[in-house]
Design an enzyme around this catalytic site. Structure first.
Site, PDB file in Angstrom:
ATOM      1  N   ASP A 168       0.830  -1.253   0.096  1.00 12.12           N
ATOM      2  CA  ASP A 168      -0.039   0.053  -0.106  1.00 12.12           C
ATOM      3  C   ASP A 168       0.773   1.388   0.016  1.00 12.12           C
ATOM      4  OD1 ASP A 168      -2.291  -1.268   0.056  1.00 12.12           O
ATOM      5  OD2 ASP A 168      -2.868  -1.138   2.030  1.00 12.12           O
ATOM      6  N   HIS A 190      30.092   4.687  -4.519  1.00 15.22           N
ATOM      7  CA  HIS A 190      28.661   4.900  -4.640  1.00 15.22           C
ATOM      8  C   HIS A 190      28.269   4.443  -3.184  1.00 15.22           C
ATOM      9  CE1 HIS A 190      28.179   3.646  -9.091  1.00 15.22           C
ATOM     10  NE2 HIS A 190      28.301   4.937  -8.825  1.00 15.22           N
ATOM     11  N   ASP A 192      28.630  14.154  -1.667  1.00  8.04           N
ATOM     12  CA  ASP A 192      28.254  14.260  -2.940  1.00  8.04           C
ATOM     13  C   ASP A 192      26.528  14.356  -3.037  1.00  8.04           C
ATOM     14  OD1 ASP A 192      27.291  13.773  -5.909  1.00  8.04           O
ATOM     15  OD2 ASP A 192      28.781  12.272  -6.339  1.00  8.04           O
ATOM     16  N   ASP A 237      24.051  18.483  -9.132  1.00 15.52           N
ATOM     17  CA  ASP A 237      24.982  17.372  -8.758  1.00 15.52           C
ATOM     18  C   ASP A 237      26.448  17.975  -8.252  1.00 15.52           C
ATOM     19  OD1 ASP A 237      26.474  15.059  -8.313  1.00 15.52           O
ATOM     20  OD2 ASP A 237      26.449  14.489 -10.843  1.00 15.52           O
ATOM     21  N   HIS A 277      37.329   6.773 -12.227  1.00 12.82           N
ATOM     22  CA  HIS A 277      35.955   7.071 -13.060  1.00 12.82           C
ATOM     23  C   HIS A 277      36.487   8.277 -14.085  1.00 12.82           C
ATOM     24  CE1 HIS A 277      35.582  10.769 -10.218  1.00 12.82           C
ATOM     25  NE2 HIS A 277      35.742   9.931  -9.464  1.00 12.82           N
ATOM     26  N   HIS A 332      29.955  14.171 -16.763  1.00 11.89           N
ATOM     27  CA  HIS A 332      28.692  13.511 -17.544  1.00 11.89           C
ATOM     28  C   HIS A 332      27.697  14.684 -17.755  1.00 11.89           C
ATOM     29  CE1 HIS A 332      26.564  13.831 -13.824  1.00 11.89           C
ATOM     30  NE2 HIS A 332      27.604  13.527 -13.016  1.00 11.89           N
ATOM     31  N   HIS A 384      22.527  11.837 -14.585  1.00 10.76           N
ATOM     32  CA  HIS A 384      23.281  11.431 -15.762  1.00 10.76           C
ATOM     33  C   HIS A 384      22.440  11.764 -16.934  1.00 10.76           C
ATOM     34  CE1 HIS A 384      26.386   8.832 -13.322  1.00 10.76           C
ATOM     35  NE2 HIS A 384      26.240  10.017 -12.800  1.00 10.76           N
ATOM     36  N   GLU A 424      34.200  16.666 -12.222  1.00  6.51           N
ATOM     37  CA  GLU A 424      34.220  16.309 -10.914  1.00  6.51           C
ATOM     38  C   GLU A 424      35.427  15.039 -10.641  1.00  6.51           C
ATOM     39  OE1 GLU A 424      31.307  13.027 -10.247  1.00  6.51           O
ATOM     40  OE2 GLU A 424      30.162  13.714 -12.292  1.00  6.51           O
ATOM     41  N   TYR A 464      41.136   8.460  -4.703  1.00  6.72           N
ATOM     42  CA  TYR A 464      40.683   7.681  -3.667  1.00  6.72           C
ATOM     43  C   TYR A 464      41.905   6.546  -3.353  1.00  6.72           C
ATOM     44  CZ  TYR A 464      36.863   9.505  -6.210  1.00  6.72           C
ATOM     45  OH  TYR A 464      35.662  10.370  -6.560  1.00  6.72           O
ATOM     46  N   ARG A 512      36.942  14.043  -3.701  1.00  8.56           N
ATOM     47  CA  ARG A 512      36.307  14.347  -5.167  1.00  8.56           C
ATOM     48  C   ARG A 512      35.666  16.007  -4.841  1.00  8.56           C
ATOM     49  NH1 ARG A 512      33.376  10.476  -5.711  1.00  8.56           N
ATOM     50  NH2 ARG A 512      31.259  11.061  -5.307  1.00  8.56           N
ATOM     51  N   GLU A 564      33.323  18.274  -7.256  1.00 16.79           N
ATOM     52  CA  GLU A 564      32.331  18.183  -8.262  1.00 16.79           C
ATOM     53  C   GLU A 564      31.516  19.602  -8.611  1.00 16.79           C
ATOM     54  OE1 GLU A 564      29.356  15.259  -8.053  1.00 16.79           O
ATOM     55  OE2 GLU A 564      29.057  15.339 -10.327  1.00 16.79           O
TER      56      GLU A 564
HETATM   57  N1  GLY Z   1      26.199  12.211  -7.911  1.00 22.01           N
HETATM   58  C1  GLY Z   1      26.439  11.302  -9.213  1.00 22.01           C
HETATM   59  C2  GLY Z   1      27.421  11.600  -9.838  1.00 22.01           C
HETATM   60  O1  GLY Z   1      28.180  12.078  -9.533  1.00 22.01           O
HETATM   61  O2  GLY Z   1      27.597  11.065 -10.884  1.00 22.01           O
HETATM   62 MN    MN Z   2      28.360  13.760 -11.332  1.00 26.18          MN
HETATM   63 MN    MN Z   3      27.965  13.794  -7.822  1.00 23.98          MN
END
Ligand code: GLY
Ligand code: MN
Ligand code: MN
Length: 461
Positions: free
Chosen positions: A36, A243, A260, A271, A354, A358, A365, A408, A412, A429, A431
């Protein structure tokens, strides 16, 4: 709601369908969370882009001559007591500026009629589970009537490609909403930084969820509907889990915190990542790595402008990071060789795994091809030195004014043999969100500082 803006988008799309084409665009399904109770509803971005309507259970049908039919939930006083107001088909025509609107209950009866005599049927491929079989059902129904003169579309085509190209360039209204979203998120980062230092100063037990709550409070306080994605609030070594989600780990004096997080405002994401000392003062090793990541971000920002390639900011930040890894002893030059070797063999990948950005827009994304459409035929291959795989290269997208992307870079450092202990478990990071302009880019998320001194000043007292 600016109905004429959506009408313009629909006619721009219609012009690309072919005069006898037809497009079907459903909004997103609702998803049950438990009995529900559904997950908070979020419309489909393509659908919203074309009409600005946020109710569930709605469909658009757009024909090549620019005619738009909406199917939506019918008015139902009893259900509206439970689930809230519904616009309903009668008010949708004036409210949304569509040409016709019907109850959702008529969808299966009307669709074969709307597809009759069309040559190409467009819909988003691979996005809505079950859509293909519904399309099959409508086409089957139409085919059953060919003896009476019905004419089936001969082609099915993916609508995503057309809409992705349109959404890639953000118009002035979209840019304004994104600036506002980024501004709200920047304020939330500031509050989380200040809360961390204040609670530690007061000797309190600080947890990641305290900072997460602060972010959410600031997002909602300014009218954001929800976070654009699950906020990452990572204390200490958790920052090395890319993540990681805000959990209950203690935020300790002397450690860094990586946040983040960005709000979604009126359908548009922000972001932002900031990494800061929990107590407001960077240690020497933290500061050395922080300044390196910041320098790599500055190099990426300088490489972001109309006419550059999407990959240029990434290449610029990798160059700075790789040199810094050699200079700081994260990588041993006697083992990994020169800067060129580190880049060629991707030795930096141990600490930076990474990409540097993006597309950003309605989706965090965001959609939009990463290859230059006019050059996709220019294929080259190379052997990747790290994985041994054959990589297929095609020329990256050329940046144009109005595209929005994140910048970004990060670093690490997981404990490993040969990695100086003073850097162990540091994850950083930085960003920001950038609107590409003719001459460079506009960083719309700098309402929260990135400079180490400025962060320390913000967190002091
Ligand atoms: N927060 C998702 C990224 O930075 O791609
Ligand atoms: Mn991002
Ligand atoms: Mn991000």
């Amino acid at each position: 709601m600016n109905a004429s803006m959506y009408a313009q988008r629909r006619s721009a799309l219609a012009a690309q369908l072919g005069l006898k084409g037809v497009a079907i665009v459903p909004t997103a399904l609702e998803h049950p969370r438990n009995r529900d109770s559904d997950f908070l509803y979020r419309h489909d971005s393509y659908f919203y882009y074309l009409c600005g309507f946020t109710e569930p259970k709605a469909w658009l049908v757009i024909t090549g001559d620019g005619n738009t039919t909406l199917f939506c939930q019918p008015k139902d006083p009893e259900r509206e007591v439970w689930d809230g107001y519904r616009l309903g088909p009668a008010d949708a025509v004036a409210g949304l500026g569509v040409d016709a609107a019907h109850s959702l209950t008529e969808l299966d009866a009307q669709l074969p009629r709307l597809l009759d005599g069309r040559d190409a049927l467009w819909f988003p491929f691979g996005i809505h589970p079950g859509l293909e079989s519904r399309v099959d059902g409508w086409l089957g129904n139409l085919r059953a009537r060919v003896r009476y003169g019905a004419l089936c579309p001969q082609q099915q085509r993916d609508l995503c490609g057309l809409l992705d190209e349109m959404r890639l360039i953000k118009d002035a209204g979209e840019q304004a909403t994104m600036r506002r979203a980024a501004q709200i998120s920047a304020g939330a980062h500031i509050r989380a930084m200040q809360l961390s230092a204040r609670m530690l100063r007061e000797g309190q037990d600080v947890r990641e969820y305290h900072l997460d709550a602060e972010l959410l409070h600031e997002f909602r306080r300014h009218g954001s509907q929800y976070p654009a994605y699950g906020s990452i609030v990572a204390a200490g070594a958790n920052a090395c889990v890319l993540h990681y989600r805000a959990d209950s780990a203690p935020v300790r004096d002397g450690e860094l915190v990586l946040i983040d997080a960005g709000c979604e405002l009126d359908g548009y994401a922000s972001d932002i990542t900031r990494t800061f000392p929990a107590n407001g003062r960077f240690s020497g090793p933290q500061r050395a790595l922080y300044d390196l990541v910041l320098a790599s971000q500055q190099a990426a920002v300088a490489a972001t402008r109309s006419g550059a390639r999407f990959t240029d900011p990434h290449d610029a930040s990798v160059k700075v990071l790789a040199q810094g890894m050699l200079d700081l002893g994260l990588l041993d030059g006697s083992k990994v060789g020169s800067l060129e070797d580190v880049i060629e063999r991707r030795a930096y990948f141990q600490f930076y795994m990474h990409r540097t950005g993006h597309w950003l827009g309605m989706d965090v994304h965001d959609c939009g091809g990463y290859l230059e459409p006019s050059e996709v035929g220019q294929v080259s291959t190379r052997q990747d030195a790290l994985s041994g795989e054959t990589i297929v290269n095609r020329p990256a997208r050329v940046l144009r004014a109005g595209m929005v992307l994140t910048i970004e870079p990060g670093i690490y450092v997981r404990p490993a043999e040969g990695v100086p202990e003073r850097f162990h478990n540091i994850g950083i990071r930085i960003e920001d969100d950038a609107i590409v302009t003719e001459t460079g880019c506009e960083l719309i998320s700098r309402g929260v500082p990135v400079d180490a001194h400025a962060i320390e000043a913000l967190m002091a007292g």
